[in-house]
Write a protein that holds these residues in place. Structure first.
Motif, PDB file in Angstrom:
ATOM      1  N   VAL A 304       0.855  -1.182   0.000  1.00 18.42           N
ATOM      2  CA  VAL A 304       0.000   0.000   0.000  1.00 18.42           C
ATOM      3  C   VAL A 304       0.892   1.234   0.000  1.00 18.42           C
ATOM      4  CG1 VAL A 304      -0.217  -0.028   2.525  1.00 18.42           C
ATOM      5  CG2 VAL A 304      -1.917   1.194   1.145  1.00 18.42           C
ATOM      6  N   LEU A 305       0.520   2.217  -0.801  1.00 19.33           N
ATOM      7  CA  LEU A 305       1.251   3.480  -0.902  1.00 19.33           C
ATOM      8  C   LEU A 305       0.468   4.533  -0.129  1.00 19.33           C
ATOM      9  CD1 LEU A 305       3.755   4.763  -2.337  1.00 19.33           C
ATOM     10  CD2 LEU A 305       2.191   5.435  -4.178  1.00 19.33           C
ATOM     11  N   VAL A 306       1.034   4.955   1.005  1.00 17.36           N
ATOM     12  CA  VAL A 306       0.316   5.834   1.920  1.00 17.36           C
ATOM     13  C   VAL A 306       1.005   7.192   2.015  1.00 17.36           C
ATOM     14  CG1 VAL A 306       1.561   4.857   3.908  1.00 17.36           C
ATOM     15  CG2 VAL A 306      -0.601   6.062   4.274  1.00 17.36           C
ATOM     16  N   ASP A 311       8.505  14.319   4.929  1.00 18.37           N
ATOM     17  CA  ASP A 311       9.638  13.978   4.084  1.00 18.37           C
ATOM     18  C   ASP A 311       9.822  12.463   4.038  1.00 18.37           C
ATOM     19  OD1 ASP A 311      12.781  13.326   4.013  1.00 18.37           O
ATOM     20  OD2 ASP A 311      12.370  15.120   2.821  1.00 18.37           O
ATOM     21  N   SER A 312       9.722  11.892   2.855  1.00 16.83           N
ATOM     22  CA  SER A 312       9.754  10.433   2.699  1.00 16.83           C
ATOM     23  C   SER A 312      11.033   9.818   3.240  1.00 16.83           C
ATOM     24  CB  SER A 312       9.606  10.052   1.226  1.00 16.83           C
ATOM     25  OG  SER A 312       8.368  10.437   0.723  1.00 16.83           O
ATOM     26  N   VAL A 326      10.929  -0.172   4.950  1.00 14.73           N
ATOM     27  CA  VAL A 326       9.864   0.051   3.974  1.00 14.73           C
ATOM     28  C   VAL A 326      10.511   0.724   2.761  1.00 14.73           C
ATOM     29  CG1 VAL A 326       8.013   0.131   5.704  1.00 14.73           C
ATOM     30  CG2 VAL A 326       9.204   2.243   5.068  1.00 14.73           C
ATOM     31  N   ARG A 327       9.728   1.323   1.895  1.00 16.63           N
ATOM     32  CA  ARG A 327      10.295   1.968   0.692  1.00 16.63           C
ATOM     33  C   ARG A 327       9.885   3.428   0.658  1.00 16.63           C
ATOM     34  NH1 ARG A 327      12.433  -0.812  -3.783  1.00 16.63           N
ATOM     35  NH2 ARG A 327      13.881   0.628  -4.766  1.00 16.63           N
ATOM     36  N   SER A 328      10.862   4.284   0.643  1.00 19.88           N
ATOM     37  CA  SER A 328      10.594   5.720   0.563  1.00 19.88           C
ATOM     38  C   SER A 328       9.919   6.062  -0.755  1.00 19.88           C
ATOM     39  CB  SER A 328      11.901   6.505   0.690  1.00 19.88           C
ATOM     40  OG  SER A 328      11.710   7.867   0.353  1.00 19.88           O
ATOM     41  N   GLY A 329       8.849   6.846  -0.664  1.00 18.23           N
ATOM     42  CA  GLY A 329       8.135   7.236  -1.875  1.00 18.23           C
ATOM     43  C   GLY A 329       8.916   8.167  -2.769  1.00 18.23           C
ATOM     44  N   ARG A 330       9.916   8.837  -2.216  1.00 20.66           N
ATOM     45  CA  ARG A 330      10.697   9.778  -3.035  1.00 20.66           C
ATOM     46  C   ARG A 330      11.358   9.051  -4.203  1.00 20.66           C
ATOM     47  NH1 ARG A 330      12.374  14.717  -2.075  1.00 20.66           N
ATOM     48  NH2 ARG A 330      11.953  14.565   0.169  1.00 20.66           N
ATOM     49  N   ALA A 331      11.919   7.885  -3.936  1.00 19.48           N
ATOM     50  CA  ALA A 331      12.593   7.124  -4.988  1.00 19.48           C
ATOM     51  C   ALA A 331      11.610   6.549  -5.996  1.00 19.48           C
ATOM     52  CB  ALA A 331      13.417   6.002  -4.365  1.00 19.48           C
ATOM     53  N   GLY A 333       8.825   8.194  -7.070  1.00 20.12           N
ATOM     54  CA  GLY A 333       8.078   9.243  -7.747  1.00 20.12           C
ATOM     55  C   GLY A 333       6.893   9.761  -6.954  1.00 20.12           C
ATOM     56  N   PHE A 334       6.829   9.403  -5.659  1.00 21.92           N
ATOM     57  CA  PHE A 334       5.748   9.860  -4.791  1.00 21.92           C
ATOM     58  C   PHE A 334       6.326  10.454  -3.505  1.00 21.92           C
ATOM     59  CE2 PHE A 334       3.298   6.983  -7.467  1.00 21.92           C
ATOM     60  CZ  PHE A 334       2.076   7.629  -7.586  1.00 21.92           C
ATOM     61  N   PRO A 335       6.925  11.644  -3.589  1.00 21.13           N
ATOM     62  CA  PRO A 335       7.465  12.267  -2.378  1.00 21.13           C
ATOM     63  C   PRO A 335       6.366  12.496  -1.349  1.00 21.13           C
ATOM     64  CG  PRO A 335       7.373  13.836  -4.211  1.00 21.13           C
ATOM     65  CD  PRO A 335       7.092  12.491  -4.788  1.00 21.13           C
ATOM     66  N   GLY A 336       6.703  12.234  -0.092  1.00 19.26           N
ATOM     67  CA  GLY A 336       5.725  12.348   0.984  1.00 19.26           C
ATOM     68  C   GLY A 336       5.068  11.033   1.335  1.00 19.26           C
ATOM     69  N   TYR A 337       5.219  10.038   0.451  1.00 18.85           N
ATOM     70  CA  TYR A 337       4.587   8.730   0.643  1.00 18.85           C
ATOM     71  C   TYR A 337       5.594   7.691   1.127  1.00 18.85           C
ATOM     72  CZ  TYR A 337       0.388  10.142  -2.016  1.00 18.85           C
ATOM     73  OH  TYR A 337      -0.769  10.753  -2.454  1.00 18.85           O
ATOM     74  N   GLN A 338       5.061   6.587   1.659  1.00 17.09           N
ATOM     75  CA  GLN A 338       5.835   5.379   1.913  1.00 17.09           C
ATOM     76  C   GLN A 338       5.097   4.209   1.257  1.00 17.09           C
ATOM     77  OE1 GLN A 338       8.847   5.165   3.665  1.00 17.09           O
ATOM     78  NE2 GLN A 338       8.763   7.403   3.791  1.00 17.09           N
ATOM     79  N   ARG A 339       5.844   3.328   0.599  1.00 14.43           N
ATOM     80  CA  ARG A 339       5.246   2.085   0.103  1.00 14.43           C
ATOM     81  C   ARG A 339       5.567   0.985   1.106  1.00 14.43           C
ATOM     82  NH1 ARG A 339       7.629  -0.808  -5.063  1.00 14.43           N
ATOM     83  NH2 ARG A 339       8.915  -1.685  -3.396  1.00 14.43           N
TER      84      ARG A 339
END
Length: 364
Positions: A304-306, A311-312, A326-331, A333-339
């Protein structure tokens, strides 16, 4: 040394941080990895037995044609054996497609953000990239169809999409395929196919009869839990498979992987149980996100991408210090999110506890 200049512009794939590396860096004894969308419940016991049965054959080259797996998978899918191509993970099939169809003077259409290997392999082959932004996290198939021109050779549709977890529906895909020229290859990447529960999701294998310019990609790395063995496959017309065989490396899938995949395929009860537990885990996560007022993309995958609205990379680091990868959303293409990969109930609760303090701190 002078490499091809265009490969220097191709991003190097960045996998999730290894567990042992995190333990060493932070002095931890327990680490939870929910970064790479692996199956937290492992693989079928039948697959483990099949691997053990092959240990005395390690000095012998594998079956380059994957014949036993080919026949059994073809029967399972209801296609001809000659309609299957196997790869060292489905991402090797992505590489084969790019090598077979893309070159300088051609272009390829894809969404953005989506699975990074479409882009990387297109750059390596010298093809022009036409990237169409997602619309509310979903492939904008109408805009992608409009972007196709005379130089387009391949269109990529990741369904469900990674990293957003969203799907395009049967009706949306059908309308799109009717607009795509017959000489343009459409790649339907269905790595998370077995996790989908939405009835609007397209069943694409029957579409091959009506759209010979399709190839469907699937894998044993996700719900089947065989990521370490690297085995995936493509389903397409015999003509397309023939093209890809020209660029396929010999012995590209190993004996242990073939044996494990055959056994895993026969244990659909395990697949069903993993699908059920995954949906329970997804609800466990998203119910808490709802309580906290966080937005997230509706996912039909095992992640889930939340949107944490922080800052991711900073959030990623805070979780890492607590032994949670987890996976930082910045990498992505979704800054501010975590996958976040859906884990076991216990793993999910530990992630939520760690996130709870981060969310609470942001609200002060």
């Amino acid at each position: 040394m002078l490499p091809k200049q265009r490969i220097l512009g191709a991003p190097v794939y960045q996998p999730g941080k290894p567990i042992d590396d995190v333990k060493r860096e932070f002095g931890l004894t327990e680490v939870i990895k929910l970064a790479s969308n692996e199956n937290p419940f492992g693989c079928s016991p039948k697959a483990k037995e099949a691997i053990a049965a092959q240990l005395d054959t390690l000095a012998i080259y594998p079956d380059g044609a994957s014949l036993m797996l080919r026949w059994e998978l073809a029967e399972f899918l209801g296609v001809k054996p000659a309609q299957l191509i196997f790869g060292n993970g489905s991402d090797e099939v992505v590489q084969m497609i790019a090598r077979a169809y893309l070159e300088q003077g051609t272009n390829t259409v894809m969404a953005t953000p989506t699975f990074s290997q479409y882009r990387s392999n297109a750059i390596i082959e010298g093809a022009e990239l036409i990237e169409v932004p997602l619309k509310n996290g979903v492939h904008d198939l109408e805009a992608m169809a409009a972007a196709i021109n005379d130089q387009t050779r391949v269109v990529w549709v990741c369904n469900p999409n990674n990293p957003s977890g969203t799907i395009v529906t049967r009706d949306e895909l059908e309308a799109f395929l009717q607009k795509v020229p017959k000489d343009v290859l459409v790649v339907l990447d269905e790595a998370y196919y077995e996790y989908v529960v939405d009835p609007a999701y397209p069943q694409t294998v029957p579409m091959l009869e009506h759209y010979p310019n399709l190839i469907i990609l699937r894998t044993f790395s996700k719900i089947y839990g065989l990521a370490a063995l690297r085995i995936g496959y493509g389903i397409a017309s015999e003509e397309i498979v023939g093209h890809l065989d020209h660029v396929r490396e010999p012995f590209n899938t190993n004996t242990l992987a073939q044996a494990a995949a055959r056994a895993a395929l026969q244990d659909q009860a395990f697949v069903e149980e993993c699908r059920k537990r995954n949906r329970e885990g997804m609800k466990q996560l998203t119910d808490r996100f709802d309580e906290w007022g966080l937005s997230y993309f509706p996912s039909q995958t095992n992640f889930v991408l939340v949107d944490l609205q922080q800052d991711s990379d900073a959030v990623f680091r805070k979780l890492l210090e607590q032994g949670i990868i987890v996976r930082s959303g910045r990498a992505l293409g979704f800054p501010g999110y975590q996958r976040i990969t859906v884990g076991s109930a216990e793993q999910n609760e530990k992630v939520l506890q760690a996130l709870g303090s981060i969310v609470a701190g942001a609200l002060k």
